[in-house]
Each structure stands twice: as structure tokens, then as C-alpha cells.
Design a protein around this motif. Structure first.
Motif, PDB file in Angstrom:
ATOM      1  N   SER A  47      12.049  86.647 -45.184  1.00 16.96           N
ATOM      2  CA  SER A  47      11.996  85.367 -45.878  1.00 16.96           C
ATOM      3  C   SER A  47      11.472  85.555 -47.288  1.00 16.96           C
ATOM      4  CB  SER A  47      11.104  84.386 -45.118  1.00 16.96           C
ATOM      5  OG  SER A  47       9.760  84.834 -45.095  1.00 16.96           O
ATOM      6  N   GLY A  78      12.287  83.773 -32.446  1.00 17.16           N
ATOM      7  CA  GLY A  78      11.489  82.598 -32.129  1.00 17.16           C
ATOM      8  C   GLY A  78      10.245  82.939 -31.337  1.00 17.16           C
ATOM      9  N   GLU A  83       9.132  79.154 -34.176  1.00 18.40           N
ATOM     10  CA  GLU A  83      10.353  78.558 -34.705  1.00 18.40           C
ATOM     11  C   GLU A  83      10.313  78.395 -36.222  1.00 18.40           C
ATOM     12  OE1 GLU A  83      13.314  77.796 -33.001  1.00 18.40           O
ATOM     13  OE2 GLU A  83      12.241  79.182 -31.695  1.00 18.40           O
ATOM     14  N   ARG A  84       9.156  78.031 -36.769  1.00 14.98           N
ATOM     15  CA  ARG A  84       9.077  77.793 -38.210  1.00 14.98           C
ATOM     16  C   ARG A  84       9.380  79.061 -38.994  1.00 14.98           C
ATOM     17  NH1 ARG A  84       5.598  78.237 -42.388  1.00 14.98           N
ATOM     18  NH2 ARG A  84       4.000  79.226 -41.094  1.00 14.98           N
ATOM     19  N   ASN A  87      13.053  80.412 -38.680  1.00 12.47           N
ATOM     20  CA  ASN A  87      14.007  79.696 -39.521  1.00 12.47           C
ATOM     21  C   ASN A  87      14.114  80.286 -40.916  1.00 12.47           C
ATOM     22  OD1 ASN A  87      15.870  77.649 -40.124  1.00 12.47           O
ATOM     23  ND2 ASN A  87      14.276  76.343 -40.992  1.00 12.47           N
ATOM     24  N   THR A  88      13.254  81.226 -41.260  1.00  8.96           N
ATOM     25  CA  THR A  88      13.332  81.848 -42.584  1.00  8.96           C
ATOM     26  C   THR A  88      14.213  83.089 -42.580  1.00  8.96           C
ATOM     27  OG1 THR A  88      11.386  83.263 -42.245  1.00  8.96           O
ATOM     28  CG2 THR A  88      10.979  81.047 -43.087  1.00  8.96           C
ATOM     29  N   ARG A  91      19.107  83.364 -43.771  1.00 10.24           N
ATOM     30  CA  ARG A  91      19.411  82.051 -44.355  1.00 10.24           C
ATOM     31  C   ARG A  91      20.605  82.145 -45.301  1.00 10.24           C
ATOM     32  NH1 ARG A  91      14.670  78.404 -46.290  1.00 10.24           N
ATOM     33  NH2 ARG A  91      16.432  76.993 -46.117  1.00 10.24           N
ATOM     34  N   PHE A 139      20.009  78.556 -35.661  1.00 14.02           N
ATOM     35  CA  PHE A 139      19.896  77.660 -36.808  1.00 14.02           C
ATOM     36  C   PHE A 139      21.276  77.378 -37.414  1.00 14.02           C
ATOM     37  CE2 PHE A 139      15.753  79.703 -36.387  1.00 14.02           C
ATOM     38  CZ  PHE A 139      14.954  78.566 -36.261  1.00 14.02           C
ATOM     39  N   GLU A 142      22.619  77.026 -41.111  1.00 13.99           N
ATOM     40  CA  GLU A 142      22.797  78.166 -42.005  1.00 13.99           C
ATOM     41  C   GLU A 142      24.162  78.845 -41.834  1.00 13.99           C
ATOM     42  OE1 GLU A 142      20.847  78.951 -44.412  1.00 13.99           O
ATOM     43  OE2 GLU A 142      19.228  77.564 -43.906  1.00 13.99           O
TER      44      GLU A 142
END
Length: 221
Positions: A47, A78, A83-84, A87-88, A91, A139, A142
Motif C-alpha cells: 500500500s 484479510g 480487512e482495512r 483493501n490496500t 488496488r 475487493f 478494484e
């Protein structure tokens, strides 16, 4: 792995690995030293590489990624990061929307060197949950379009190589490097068919180097 390349006279390489090094350096350190590996614990630093790519797009950054690795990494991100943070990773949609040139490769032999499978992964982002056997989507916001994924493998890749004037597209004055597929992957109702698509023939500089048994003998012999 994600690599960020400065397209200019002094080419710098930033590689974000899954593990091995302690912390991400500043971009000035990257540009000044030529090659720096960025890692840490887990996948979080990917990220950082993406954020750096977006923030430094004005410097002519190109991001190189391997979409097929989504299939390997998605089941565990995950659980490993939450999860946060998961999500990076990967992408691709955010990078394309930000206008950052994105190029794709396979990272072979770590992942399979089959561009069609990479396109399928970038477009669907589907993977199989090893615990349940269920198909999930990593996700979905993306996801790329087929055209966006094709550009990452062709014309944008040629741009990153400083070869956009004679590679990366089928056009007058360009090298006749292309494949013939058994279907139009840009017009499929079911995107899973991308992974089932067969290469009928491969041409390098206009010379047919490969032809499958299904290739009509009268087509570009």
C-alpha cells in the motif's frame, strides 16, 4: 510484488516485497540510490508503494504489478492484516483512476506466465477460498475492464520500455508482434471465459512462430 519505475534519465526501482526489509524509505532515497527493496512484515508495504506511486505521478512514475498473484494472496490477506489493510493491496482500479500508468507481468516462476490468466485475474478478481471452497471476489471495486487490463500488458508496457513508437499496438510502423485468439475477449458475456481462451497463433515481427492445430491454414500463414 509491485515495482515502481521512474521513466526518465535516472531510472529508479522500488520493489515492494512481502517480507525481508524493515521500513519503506522516502522517495528521494529511492531515486537517489537506484534500487531499493521495501518489505516488512506481511503485505502492508504494498500500500505504501501504491500511495507513493499516486503521490509522485507528476515525476513520471510507472507501476508494474502481477495480477495473477491475487489468486494466491487474497485468501490470506484479510486474516493476516485485517480487512482495512487488506483493501490496500492490488488496488489496480484506484491506480488507473488516478491516471498512473499501470503495467502487468507474471513474476514467473512465482506465478504462471500466461497473460490471459493475468487479464482474467485483473478483470474478475475472483479466487477460491481454500477453507470453504467458495468463490469470492477480492475487493470488486478494484476490478479493471478488459480494455484496461489489455493496455497494461501492451501499449502501457511499451511506454514503460521507451518503445511506444514501435511496440505495444498493431499499427503502421510498429513491430508485427501479436497473437490470434479463439475468441474476442473484449466482447464476452461471461468474463470467466477469458481464462478458457486459447491462443491460435503467435507472430513475432510478422513471422508466425506458433500455430495450434485449430488454426485455419489459410489465415496469415
Amino acid at each position: 510484488m509491485i515495482k515502481a519505475l521512474l521513466r526518465g534519465a535516472a531510472v529508479a526501482l522500488l520493489a515492494a516485497h512481502c517480507a525481508g526489509f524493515a521500513a519503506a524509505p522516502s522517495f528521494n532515497q529511492v531515486a537517489g540510490s537506484g534500487i531499493i527493496n521495501v518489505g516488512g512484515t506481511g503485505f502492508a508495504e504494498e500500500s505504501s508503494a501504491i500511495s507513493m506511486a499516486i503521490a509522485t505521478w507528476t515525476l513520471g512514475l510507472v507501476v508494474s504489478a502481477q495480477p495473477y498473484q491475487i489468486l494466491d494472496d487474497a485468501p490470506y490477506l484479510g486474516r493476516a492484516l485485517g480487512e482495512r489493510m487488506a483493501n490496500t493491496s492490488y488496488r489496480f482500479g484506484a491506480l488507473v483512476k488516478a491516471g498512473v500508468p499501470l503495467i502487468f507481468g507474471s513474476d514467473w516462476p512465482v506465478a504462471r506466465a500466461v497473460p490471459l490468466l493475468g487479464i482474467h485475474a485483473a478483470v474478475t478478481r475472483n479466487y477460491q477460498d481454500p477453507a470453504t471452497g467458495e468463490q469470492r471476489t477480492f475487493f470488486p471495486e478494484e476490478r479493471l475492464t478488459v480494455d484496461e487490463a489489455l493496455l497494461a500488458y501492451t501499449s502501457t508496457a511499451a511506454f514503460a520500455e521507451f518503445k511506444e513508437g514501435n511496440k505495444g499496438q498493431v499499427a503502421p510502423g510498429h513491430l508485427a508482434d501479436f497473437v490470434i485468439l479463439d475468441r474476442d475477449i473484449t466482447a464476452l458475456a461471461d468474463e470467466d471465459e477469458i481464462a478458457e481462451t486459447a491462443v491460435l497463433a503467435t507472430y513475432i515481427d510478422g513471422v508466425r512462430m506458433y500455430a495450434s492445430a485449430a488454426m485455419p491454414a489459410t489465415v496469415l500463414a
